[in-house]
Design an enzyme around this catalytic site. Structure first.
Site: not given
Length: 228
Positions: A8, A82
């Site tokens: 990201h 994550e």
């Protein structure tokens, strides 16, 4: 299947160097927005058939320009979020908590999957959830799939699953915001990393140790030594 693992764009927590892994998490900084906007051009040579993002806001914002450029829906999956920091959540990532976090995740990649993040998940749990999304993408029949995910998750999964990337290499080469690792393969046959942040990944015994990125002339890119 050609698999693009995309980190990201930059977030405020990246700027502050915090272990920020909880859902939904922060959005992007202005730089992060520019990084996301640049992805379609950076990946212009890729004919992306399917696009996935994690349940964290930052990956969906990063994926949005790619989705628009390719006319794709963003498939949101919790499995590629994550790695949960657990008791280390929001602690400094550039000091002992961050070092402990990275030691744990790379121990998983090395095979100690029963080890558990303090207050968080185990390596078995992480790899199972990430594998499930990759398997879904492979089963879809898409030739090229982009997964917009997270730095530690991408590096750990790649070190665990790519046949030509070892743990020391993955540990020594952080992935910058919107950095991309390109792999080829399948869940049944295994994956090989083709490029790591734009550098070609050589097979073991060809031009360097396993997972050494080579420049266009076959010379090492000079990335050496461990980094947090």
């Amino acid at each position: 299947m050609r698999l693009l693992l995309v980190r990201h764009g930059e977030t405020p927590s990246n700027v502050d160097r915090l272990l920020d892994t909880a859902v939904p998490g922060p959005g992007l900084t202005r730089l992060g927005e520019r990084q996301a906007a640049a992805l379609p051009e950076a990946l212009a040579g890729e004919d992306i058939d399917a696009l996935y993002a994690s349940t964290l806001v930052r990956t969906r914002l990063t994926a949005a320009p790619l989705a628009a450029a390719h006319g794709l829906d963003i498939l949101v999956r919790d499995g590629i979020r994550e790695i949960t920091a657990g008791d280390l959540e929001l602690l400094p990532g550039d000091s002992e908590p961050g070092e402990r976090y990275m030691r744990t995740v790379f121990a998983w990649a090395a095979g100690d999957v029963r080890l558990r993040m303090p207050g968080g998940e185990s390596g078995t749990e992480f790899l199972e959830r990430y594998d499930a999304v990759v398997a879904e993408a492979a089963a879809s029949g898409a030739a090229t799939v982009a997964l917009v995910s997270h730095g530690a998750a991408i590096r750990t999964w790649t070190a665990a699953r790519a046949l030509n990337v070892d743990v020391p290499f993955a540990a020594a080469h952080p992935l910058a915001n919107t950095g991309v690792i390109v792999l080829d393969g399948s869940p049944s046959d295994g994956f090989k990393a083709l490029t790591w942040a734009g550098a070609t990944v050589a097979p073991a015994g060809e031009g360097g140790p396993a997972g050494e990125p080579l420049g266009p002339a076959g010379r090492s890119d000079g990335l050496r030594g461990p980094r947090p």
